[in-house]
Each structure stands twice: as structure tokens, then as C-alpha cells.
Write a protein that holds these residues in place. Structure first.
Motif, PDB file in Angstrom:
ATOM      1  N   ARG A  70       0.833  -1.209   0.000  1.00 35.45           N
ATOM      2  CA  ARG A  70       0.000   0.000   0.000  1.00 35.45           C
ATOM      3  C   ARG A  70       0.865   1.256   0.000  1.00 35.45           C
ATOM      4  O   ARG A  70       0.583   2.224  -0.704  1.00 35.45           O
ATOM      5  N   GLU A  73       2.394   1.590  -3.450  1.00 31.00           N
ATOM      6  CA  GLU A  73       1.396   2.055  -4.418  1.00 31.00           C
ATOM      7  C   GLU A  73       1.193   3.559  -4.276  1.00 31.00           C
ATOM      8  O   GLU A  73       1.065   4.282  -5.259  1.00 31.00           O
ATOM      9  N   ALA A  74       1.186   4.036  -3.043  1.00 32.86           N
ATOM     10  CA  ALA A  74       0.985   5.465  -2.802  1.00 32.86           C
ATOM     11  C   ALA A  74       2.180   6.295  -3.275  1.00 32.86           C
ATOM     12  O   ALA A  74       2.005   7.406  -3.775  1.00 32.86           O
ATOM     13  N   THR A  75       3.377   5.741  -3.148  1.00 26.44           N
ATOM     14  CA  THR A  75       4.567   6.535  -3.483  1.00 26.44           C
ATOM     15  C   THR A  75       5.117   6.250  -4.871  1.00 26.44           C
ATOM     16  O   THR A  75       5.593   7.161  -5.551  1.00 26.44           O
ATOM     17  N   ARG A  76       5.049   4.976  -5.313  1.00 25.10           N
ATOM     18  CA  ARG A  76       5.665   4.616  -6.600  1.00 25.10           C
ATOM     19  C   ARG A  76       4.674   4.116  -7.643  1.00 25.10           C
ATOM     20  O   ARG A  76       5.062   3.851  -8.769  1.00 25.10           O
ATOM     21  N   ARG A  77       3.411   3.959  -7.254  1.00 23.17           N
ATOM     22  CA  ARG A  77       2.341   3.546  -8.159  1.00 23.17           C
ATOM     23  C   ARG A  77       2.659   2.249  -8.901  1.00 23.17           C
ATOM     24  O   ARG A  77       2.460   2.128 -10.104  1.00 23.17           O
ATOM     25  N   CYS A  78       3.144   1.240  -8.183  1.00 29.44           N
ATOM     26  CA  CYS A  78       3.567  -0.016  -8.810  1.00 29.44           C
ATOM     27  C   CYS A  78       2.409  -0.758  -9.471  1.00 29.44           C
ATOM     28  O   CYS A  78       2.565  -1.259 -10.594  1.00 29.44           O
ATOM     29  N   THR A  80      -0.476   0.553 -10.486  1.00 32.71           N
ATOM     30  CA  THR A  80      -0.937   1.398 -11.599  1.00 32.71           C
ATOM     31  C   THR A  80      -0.009   1.231 -12.800  1.00 32.71           C
ATOM     32  O   THR A  80      -0.470   1.090 -13.934  1.00 32.71           O
ATOM     33  N   ARG A  81       1.298   1.236 -12.555  1.00 37.19           N
ATOM     34  CA  ARG A  81       2.246   1.056 -13.654  1.00 37.19           C
ATOM     35  C   ARG A  81       2.162  -0.352 -14.235  1.00 37.19           C
ATOM     36  O   ARG A  81       2.349  -0.523 -15.443  1.00 37.19           O
TER      37      ARG A  81
END
Length: 86
Positions: A70, A73-78, A80-81
């Protein structure tokens, strides 16, 4: 030019949404997305797949299941990418 008529076949579409081959393809895609997200994040198992079928369709959810995932996801958007291939 003549007019074109499009007729949507709802019954066939409904069969397609619940077809076992479609379910397998969606499952495979979900696991591939989770794997890419975990790889991008550098973690083994933070992004996971959850089956979420309904009466009318196959469905899978990929989510960040650990606190680390989590945060990533918030910092590096893994995740989403992983979805966009970026």
C-alpha cells in the motif's frame, strides 16, 4: 450510402462473460498484473489476486494486500504502472 443496423446479441454476450475460457484468461491476466506489480515494487507477495465472480460474470481483483505494498502504491504507483505497462 446506405444505413447500417447493428443488433446486439445480449444472450451471446452473457454467455461470453461467464465462459470458462474467459474466466481462465481473466485469471491469467490478473496474476500477470500482480506479478508485474510485485516485480516493480521489489517485493515477493504484496500485490495479490482475489476472485470476485458475480452471477453474471467472471471477475478478479488485484490489490495491495500488505502495508508495504500500500505504501509503495501510494509513493511509486507499482500496481498502476503494472496495469499500463509503464
Amino acid at each position: 450510402m446506405g444505413k447500417a443496423t447493428i443488433k446486439f446479441h445480449y444472450d451471446a454476450f452473457g454467455e461470453l462473460r461467464s465462459d470458462p475460457a474467459m474466466d481462465r484468461e481473466l485469471r491469467d491476466q490478473a496474476y500477470a498484473i500482480a506479478s508485474r506489480a510485485n516485480s516493480l515494487a521489489g517485493i515477493a507477495d504484496g500485490y495479490r489476486v482475489h476472485p470476485a465472480p458475480s452471477k453474471s460474470r467472471a471477475r478478479y481483483i488485484v490489490s495491495a494486500d500488505s502495508e508495504e505494498a500500500r505504501r509503495l502504491e501510494a509513493t511509486r504507483r507499482c500496481l498502476t504502472r503494472a496495469l499500463t505497462g509503464g
